[in-house]
Design a protein around this motif. Structure first.
Motif: not given
Length: 463
Positions: A22-42, A44-52
């Protein structure tokens, strides 16, 4: 996933012999992105985008959350599956939906808005696959039918692919039988709840009657009859020992537990939430022949066996149920549920559905309902359905989920389904993650007892 599918057989055999990591904390690179936010409806959303990032985004729709329950954004089924998918370079996104309960009017717009936010931030995906679990399978199928231009393919995981009208109709059937047989003179409403308190009180009253009935052979047979009308299987929790095919006593004990769960959730409090949204009761059982429904049930032989052991007449009890005063729907509520929550069966992109065979909450027979709709809607060739031999609702291993996504992606890439049988799916599952089970099996569910879709005008409510 695509790169695994194209591996030669020799490499596949080597891969299945090696432990997955399994992927561990040590595998996460600086260019991996985790995003959380709120839509106009109220929502929330979450996104995980790997660097590759491999260019494919997986839009995940989560399951049903009752009114008042925690409602976080979710972009994958479970942590282990998330790690494997991120390790393969997939972007994972999903929203919370702006409301809980039967959130049909918010769920799809919120999911599509989340996809818009992703595109604005990361650019257009090379491929978009929508997938969802349980109620999220319903949301995903709505996306498939109504917004196919936004996705390349869809995967429903243990989904409510029978649609909302059919779901609430068949949720009514077991409680109707329980009341008719066990508490015919009790003032226990089964629909048209004015508030949550009345639904909770009704659930408590019927639950007490069912608990008492479980103490006698007559009562157990009647509970099994009610469970059979909903196709509740005799093995429905992975923590239960699997009963022998004719061990009716053990099967009924397992069904009893599931019936108690149904009374505590969907049959009353969840129904009341949904009635509030629909503006009335969207369910009915006028004109239903419960003798015919039982005979088509997957549990018919068990019910006959229990009635014989109890020395009770099954025909007499079915006559009692069939002669009990029926429940009529509110036509405006049926119209709302039909417009928002019934399927057309018209797919224009490939859809794969997977289901466990021992699901009590969303019985596997729901798959028959969508097959019926897709056949009438002219899109049978775009639909494939597969089954995992396990008990419980949505109890899939990471390997089984990745195999399903692999299969869908292969169909999108090649334009053909090729082999979607159990052996091929299990090979893909083992290759994807040899550390978790691969239990796909050849299986054909019984017919769904009361289907309702927009491809069959005869399904329409007639008071």
């Amino acid at each position: 996933m695509k790169r695994r599918l194209l591996l030669p057989v020799a490499v596949l055999l080597l891969a299945t012999a090696a432990p997955a990591r399994s992927v561990t904390a040590e595998d996460v690179r600086a260019d991996d992105v985790h995003v959380e936010g709120t839509l106009a409806s109220g929502a929330t959303y979450v996104m995980d985008v790997p660097g590759d990032w491999n260019g494919t985004v997986l839009l995940f729709s989560h399951g049903f959350r009752p009114r008042g329950a925690p409602n976080p954004a979710q972009n994958v089924t479970d942590a282990a599956t998330r790690d494997l998918l991120l390790g393969d370079g997939y972007a994972l996104i999903g929203s919370s939906y702006a409301t809980t309960g039967w959130a049909v009017e918010h769920a799809v717009p919120d999911q599509l808005a989340t996809l818009d936010v992703f595109t604005e931030r990361f650019g257009a995906a090379r491929r978009t696959l929508a997938w969802g679990q349980s109620y999220g399978g319903f949301v995903t199928t709505r996306i498939a039918e109504r917004h196919a231009d936004r996705v390349d393919g869809t995967l429903s995981v243990c989904g409510l692919v029978h649609g909302g009208v059919a779901n609430w109709n068949n949720t009514l059937d077991p409680v109707f039988a329980l009341k008719a047989l066990l508490a015919p003179d009790a003032a226990i409403p089964l629909a048209d709840f004015p508030d949550r308190a009345s639904a909770t009180a009704a659930a408590g009253a019927l639950s007490g009657v069912v608990t008492e009935a479980q103490n006698s052979a007559d009562g157990r047979a009647r509970i099994a009859l009610a469970a059979a009308l909903h196709n509740i299987p005799g093995w429905n929790d992975p923590g239960q020992p699997r009963p022998a095919p004719t061990d009716w006593t053990a099967q009924q004990a397992n069904q009893y537990t599931a019936v108690r769960g149904l009374l505590a959730t969907a049959a009353f409090s969840w129904r009341q939430d949904t009635e509030t949204l629909a503006g009335g009761n969207p369910s009915w059982n006028t004109g239903v022949d419960y003798t015919r429904m039982l005979r088509a049930s997957s549990a018919y032989e068990e019910v006959k066996g229990l009635y014989k052991a109890a020395g009770r007449s099954l025909a007499d009890d079915l006559r009692t149920v069939n002669e009990a005063p029926r429940i009529e729907a509110d036509e405006a509520a049926v119209d709302w549920m039909s417009r928002t929550s019934a399927f057309t069966g018209k797919l224009t992109k490939p859809q794969l559905t997977i289901h466990t065979t021992g699901d009590a909450l969303v019985p596997v027979q729901t798959e028959s309902a969508y097959l019926r709709a897709a056949t009438a809607g002219g899109s049978r060739h775009l639909l494939r359905q597969a089954y995992v031999d396990n008990a419980g609702h949505c109890t899939f291993s990471p390997a089984e989920q990745l195999a399903a996504l692999d299969t869908l992606e292969h169909r999108v890439d090649t334009g053909r389904w090729d082999d979607t049988g159990a052996e091929t799916l299990n090979s893909r599952a083992t290759q994807a993650d040899p550390t978790t089970p691969a239990r796909y099996a050849a299986y054909r569910p019984a017919v769904y007892p009361r289907p309702y879709d927009l491809a069959h005008p005869g399904d329409a409510y007639r008071p």
